[in-house]
Design an enzyme around this catalytic site. Structure first.
Site, PDB file in Angstrom:
ATOM      1  N   ASN A   1       0.836  -1.206   0.000  1.00 46.98           N
ATOM      2  CA  ASN A   1       0.000   0.000   0.000  1.00 46.98           C
ATOM      3  C   ASN A   1       0.869   1.254   0.000  1.00 46.98           C
ATOM      4  OD1 ASN A   1      -2.624   1.499   0.561  1.00 46.98           O
ATOM      5  ND2 ASN A   1      -1.381   2.147   2.316  1.00 46.98           N
ATOM      6  N   GLU A   2       0.604   2.143  -0.911  1.00 46.34           N
ATOM      7  CA  GLU A   2       1.232   3.487  -0.941  1.00 46.34           C
ATOM      8  C   GLU A   2       2.724   3.432  -0.599  1.00 46.34           C
ATOM      9  OE1 GLU A   2      -1.108   6.345   1.298  1.00 46.34           O
ATOM     10  OE2 GLU A   2      -2.649   6.351  -0.255  1.00 46.34           O
TER      11      GLU A   2
ATOM     12  N   GLU B   1      -8.364   3.853  -3.719  1.00 40.51           N
ATOM     13  CA  GLU B   1      -8.722   4.792  -2.632  1.00 40.51           C
ATOM     14  C   GLU B   1      -9.160   6.084  -3.293  1.00 40.51           C
ATOM     15  OE1 GLU B   1      -6.204   5.355   0.776  1.00 40.51           O
ATOM     16  OE2 GLU B   1      -5.427   3.297   0.635  1.00 40.51           O
TER      17      GLU B   1
HETATM   18  O1  AHR Z   1      -7.843   5.756   3.768  1.00 38.98           O
HETATM   19  C1  AHR Z   1      -7.023   6.292   4.755  1.00 38.98           C
HETATM   20  C2  AHR Z   1      -5.544   6.187   4.412  1.00 38.98           C
HETATM   21  O2  AHR Z   1      -5.281   6.963   3.286  1.00 38.98           O
HETATM   22  C3  AHR Z   1      -5.043   4.816   4.024  1.00 38.98           C
HETATM   23  O3  AHR Z   1      -4.696   4.045   5.118  1.00 38.98           O
HETATM   24  C4  AHR Z   1      -3.820   5.134   3.212  1.00 38.98           C
HETATM   25  O4  AHR Z   1      -3.558   4.154   2.252  1.00 38.98           O
HETATM   26  C5  AHR Z   1      -4.124   6.487   2.615  1.00 38.98           C
HETATM   27  O5  AHR Z   1      -3.078   7.376   2.789  1.00 38.98           O
END
Ligand code: AHR
Length: 507
Positions: free
Chosen positions: A172-173, A292
């Site tokens: 993730n990210e 997201e």
């Molecule tokens: O959705 C909230 C946060 O936003 C998530 O954990 C992260 O992936 C993003 O920065």
């Protein structure tokens, strides 16, 4: 009254809609899980502790796929902690959100809940603090029928049938300095490629999502995608996009045009994907998982809600509990229009998130659950956007914005459900002062509309900052828009200022 026209091109090739675009996201963060979907002492809780009132609202929302268990959370997560006898599961620190994770709800419980809401599991693996082997272990535990230590462990933990997760996020990210295990594009690309290849050795049918940038305002945006796809192109099916919008400094005009930004972001990621495809002379197509997206008042989190303190690790604190306005709902509806317009390449998306945390559904412990304003455009788009997207063009007055220059006052998109012949039009009016009469034209001109009946619902309010709250949970709801009518071969509807509308035309 202003006038705009939506010209629907029935002669153009339609884009089949992947319903995974109506996905969402549940992270172990704040009260998303505990006191959100799960509250054993709640009067509506079922035998497993899940709130039935929340299950009903999630079902009504029409969510197809749910990404789990994070988010930033996943980069510190040991999946083994979340399975097996509950009394033996460890409580751990969650560094991402400065909280304590009890692991009372884990993979088994979440998969059981997904069956209740009729949604598919999209699993993220930890490539922040863990690696390929742990990802393979989770895959074996989750998806292998039997005959290995981890498949048998799942069975002994009460689940003989595999979870059968098809979509997997490779971390993730990973471009974000806040991410535990943040890496350079080159380092992450190599790790993601190695992990993707190994996971495909277990099951070549998996659909794998490699991390794109956490926002297109990141200084590494573009180069990150190019380098990461350079390593992974033929081994993944999707690259992720993440985007959050908020009204900044009272600039509602720019905020209402946020979808202009999303359109450009998608176009640039598609261009980068196709550049790598060309360089590699690949036949393979990588698409976008917009896993997201939402409105998020991130400044509020950074400056007010953030938890600190070496001995202060609350369980399920109130975090990121944004209260959404009518304007926020109009933006959410418009972001969906943007993704539908790009449905040829945006093949999966996750509204971030689902319950309590930047969410369309809110709950009170021991009390009610209710729909935020943003619930409605999502639920109605998921309900009425069926079949294919029909290419269309908007001719609209324009107005000036500080962030995006001149923008169209009206934005719209159309879907056609070939099975029923139903045409659905989703539209926003971004003006704060003027109503707009929108005419939907379906060439070839001169022929009568095949439709005999239209219905329409609009979300708006005289106060664009009006909200639904615990005390007034039904203040905002979509209302029937009685202005919608068939006029000869055209559909006509009036869009009030700061509004989101759906028009449904049937035979
Ligand atoms: O959705 C909230 C946060 O936003 C998530 O954990 C992260 O992936 C993003 O920065």
């Amino acid at each position: 009254m202003l006038h705009a026209r939506l010209i629907v091109d029935h002669t153009a090739t339609r884009i089949p809609l992947d319903r995974r675009i109506f996905g969402s996201f549940v992270e172990h963060l704040g009260r998303a899980v505990y006191d959100g979907i799960y509250e054993p002492a709640h009067p509506t809780a079922d035998g497993a502790g899940f709130r039935r009132d929340v299950i009903d609202l999630v079902t009504e929302l029409g969510v197809t796929t749910i990404r789990y268990p994070g988010g930033n959370f996943v980069s510190g997560f040991r999946w083994e902690d979340s399975v097996g006898p509950r009394e033996q599961r460890p409580t751990r620190l969650d560094l991402a959100w400065h909280s304590r994770e009890t692991n009372e709800v884990g993979l088994h419980e979440f998969a059981d809940w997904l069956e209740r809401v009729d949604s598919d599991l999209m699993l993220a693996v930890n490539l922040g603090t863990r690696g390929t082997l742990e990802a393979l272990d989770l895959l074996e535990y989750a998806n292998l029928e039997s005959g290995t230590a981890l498949a048998e462990l799942r069975t002994s933990n009460g689940r003989e049938r595999p979870f059968g997760a098809r979509m997997w996020c490779l971390g993730n990210e990973m471009d974000g300095p806040w991410q535990i295990g943040h890496r350079s594009a080159d380092d992450y690309g190599k790790l993601a490629a190695q992990t993707a290849r190994a996971m495909r050795m277990v099951d070549p049918e998996l659909e794998l999502v490699v991390c794109g940038s956490s926002s297109w305002s990141m200084p590494t945006f573009g180069e990150w995608e190019r380098v990461v796809l350079g390593h992974t192109y033929d081994d993944v099916d999707f690259i992720s996009c993440h985007a959050y919008y908020e009204e900044r400094d009272g600039d509602l005009t720019s905020f209402l045009a946020s979808a202009v930004d999303m359109d450009a972001f998608i176009d640039q990621v598609v261009a980068t994907i196709d550049h790598v495809k060309a360089v590699k002379r690949s036949d393979h197509v990588v698409n976008i998982s917009f896993d997201e997206w939402n409105v998020w008042y991130n400044d509020r989190f950074e400056n007010v809600d953030k938890i600190t303190g070496a001995q202060n690790w609350p369980v399920a604190p109130r975090l990121l509990e944004d209260v959404y306005t009518v304007a926020d709902a109009v933006v959410v509806g418009n972001l969906l229009i943007s993704m539908l317009r790009h449905a040829d390449r945006v093949r999966s998306a996750s509204l971030a998130q689902l319950v309590n945390v930047i969410a369309p559904i809110m709950t009170e412990p021991g009390g009610p659950a209710w729909r935020q304003t943003t619930f409605f455009p999502f639920a109605l788009t998921s309900r009425f956007a069926r079949g294919s997207v029909v290419p269309s063009r908007v001719e609209s007055p324009q107005h000036a914005t500080r962030a995006y220059g001149d923008v169209l006052t009206v934005d719209a998109v159309t879907t056609l459900d070939e099975a029923t012949g139903r045409l659905s039009v989703f539209a926003v009016n971004r003006s704060q002062t003027d109503s707009v009469e929108l005419t939907v034209t379906m060439p070839p001109r001169g022929t009568r509309s095949p439709f005999t009946h239209v219905d329409s619902w609009t979300l708006n309010d005289s106060d664009p900052h009006a909200t639904n709250t615990l005390d007034a949970p039904e203040r905002i709801r979509p209302k029937e828009n009685t202005s919608a009518s068939l006029r000869g071969e055209e559909i006509v509807v009036t869009l009030p200022p700061v509004s989101w509308t759906v028009v449904v035309a049937d035979h």
